[in-house]
Scaffold this motif. Structure first.
Motif, mmCIF file in Angstrom:
data_model
loop_
_atom_site.group_PDB
_atom_site.id
_atom_site.type_symbol
_atom_site.label_atom_id
_atom_site.label_comp_id
_atom_site.label_asym_id
_atom_site.label_seq_id
_atom_site.Cartn_x
_atom_site.Cartn_y
_atom_site.Cartn_z
ATOM 1 N N MET A 25 0.836 -1.209 0.000
ATOM 2 C CA MET A 25 0.000 0.000 0.000
ATOM 3 C C MET A 25 0.866 1.253 0.000
ATOM 4 O O MET A 25 0.657 2.172 -0.801
ATOM 5 C CB MET A 25 -0.930 -0.021 1.229
ATOM 6 N N ALA A 38 -6.568 3.524 0.666
ATOM 7 C CA ALA A 38 -5.882 3.464 1.975
ATOM 8 C C ALA A 38 -6.342 4.586 2.903
ATOM 9 O O ALA A 38 -5.527 5.321 3.445
ATOM 10 C CB ALA A 38 -4.370 3.484 1.779
ATOM 11 N N CYS A 40 -7.381 4.684 5.899
ATOM 12 C CA CYS A 40 -6.951 4.674 7.311
ATOM 13 C C CYS A 40 -5.435 4.774 7.452
ATOM 14 O O CYS A 40 -4.910 4.779 8.565
ATOM 15 C CB CYS A 40 -7.470 3.435 8.028
ATOM 16 N N GLY A 41 -4.737 4.849 6.337
ATOM 17 C CA GLY A 41 -3.290 5.007 6.392
ATOM 18 C C GLY A 41 -2.533 3.770 6.835
ATOM 19 O O GLY A 41 -1.384 3.866 7.241
ATOM 20 N N GLY A 42 -3.190 2.641 6.804
ATOM 21 C CA GLY A 42 -2.501 1.392 7.160
ATOM 22 C C GLY A 42 -2.794 0.900 8.559
ATOM 23 O O GLY A 42 -2.099 0.016 9.063
ATOM 24 N N LEU A 44 -5.302 -0.774 9.507
ATOM 25 C CA LEU A 44 -6.131 -1.977 9.420
ATOM 26 C C LEU A 44 -7.557 -1.721 9.928
ATOM 27 O O LEU A 44 -8.087 -2.428 10.777
ATOM 28 C CB LEU A 44 -5.464 -3.137 10.191
ATOM 29 N N SER A 45 -8.153 -0.657 9.391
ATOM 30 C CA SER A 45 -9.527 -0.372 9.793
ATOM 31 C C SER A 45 -10.426 0.083 8.644
ATOM 32 O O SER A 45 -11.594 0.372 8.876
ATOM 33 C CB SER A 45 -9.548 0.691 10.902
ATOM 34 N N CYS A 46 -9.904 0.157 7.388
ATOM 35 C CA CYS A 46 -10.750 0.720 6.326
ATOM 36 C C CYS A 46 -11.059 -0.240 5.177
ATOM 37 O O CYS A 46 -12.072 -0.118 4.526
ATOM 38 C CB CYS A 46 -10.098 1.980 5.762
ATOM 39 N N ALA A 47 -10.158 -1.160 4.894
ATOM 40 C CA ALA A 47 -10.321 -2.115 3.789
ATOM 41 C C ALA A 47 -10.342 -1.454 2.412
ATOM 42 O O ALA A 47 -10.833 -2.044 1.454
ATOM 43 C CB ALA A 47 -11.556 -3.004 3.983
ATOM 44 N N CYS A 49 -7.661 -0.662 0.793
ATOM 45 C CA CYS A 49 -6.351 -0.959 0.192
ATOM 46 C C CYS A 49 -6.374 -2.362 -0.390
ATOM 47 O O CYS A 49 -5.340 -3.001 -0.547
ATOM 48 C CB CYS A 49 -5.246 -0.818 1.227
ATOM 49 N N LEU A 71 -11.521 -8.096 8.263
ATOM 50 C CA LEU A 71 -11.716 -6.843 7.540
ATOM 51 C C LEU A 71 -11.970 -7.080 6.053
ATOM 52 O O LEU A 71 -12.663 -6.296 5.394
ATOM 53 C CB LEU A 71 -10.495 -5.940 7.744
ATOM 54 N N LEU A 85 -5.288 -7.293 1.942
ATOM 55 C CA LEU A 85 -5.189 -5.861 2.209
ATOM 56 C C LEU A 85 -3.730 -5.480 2.030
ATOM 57 O O LEU A 85 -2.843 -6.016 2.706
ATOM 58 C CB LEU A 85 -5.697 -5.543 3.617
ATOM 59 N N CYS A 87 -1.946 -3.034 2.798
ATOM 60 C CA CYS A 87 -1.173 -2.446 3.902
ATOM 61 C C CYS A 87 -0.559 -3.521 4.784
ATOM 62 O O CYS A 87 0.316 -3.233 5.600
ATOM 63 C CB CYS A 87 -2.013 -1.478 4.730
HETATM 64 S S1 FES Z 1 -5.046 1.052 4.541
HETATM 65 FE FE1 FES Z 1 -6.808 0.804 5.764
HETATM 66 S S2 FES Z 1 -6.961 -1.337 6.032
HETATM 67 FE FE2 FES Z 1 -5.219 -1.088 4.748
#
Ligand code: FES
Length: 107
Positions: A25, A38, A40-42, A44-47, A49, A71, A85, A87
């Motif tokens: 990512m 991306a 959430c910037g990595g 692991l909360s947005c999915a 990526c 996720l 994902l 990230c």
């Molecule tokens: S950047 Fe948000 S879950 Fe990967």
């Protein structure tokens, strides 16, 4: 440095030289590869990526952990067995030649 190939939405391959220790990512964002949001910037909360790891590359990667698997239920595009994902995929010498396909949508 290891090369990661991103298959863009229009099918164009884009090769990026990635510093080891960088996520797939982060490398996409740093190199202006379109289609990985991306949000959430990595963290692991947005999915947003989401990528599809090409079948030739899946054996190079450790399996996703439980949180990533959970996720992946929330990805906007079709979830497939090769969904990951980006990230959570860290580029290392062992992942050289990794190929990921960008899905048709992220959100
Ligand atoms: S950047 Fe948000 S879950 Fe990967």
């Amino acid at each position: 440095m290891p090369i990661v190939t991103y298959i863009l939405r229009d099918g164009t391959p884009r090769e990026v030289d990635v510093k080891p220790g960088t996520s797939v990512m982060e490398a996409a964002i740093q190199n202006d590869v379109r289609g990985i949001d991306a949000e959430c910037g990595g963290c692991l909360s947005c999915a947003t990526c989401h990528v599809y790891v090409e079948p030739t590359s899946t054996a190079q990667l450790p399996p996703p952990d439980d949180l990533e698997v959970e996720l992946l239920d929330g990805v906007a595009a079709q979830r497939r067995p090769e969904s990951r994902l980006s990230c959570q995929i860290i580029v290392e010498p062992a992942t050289a030649g990794l190929v990921v396909r960008i899905p048709d949508k992220q959100g």
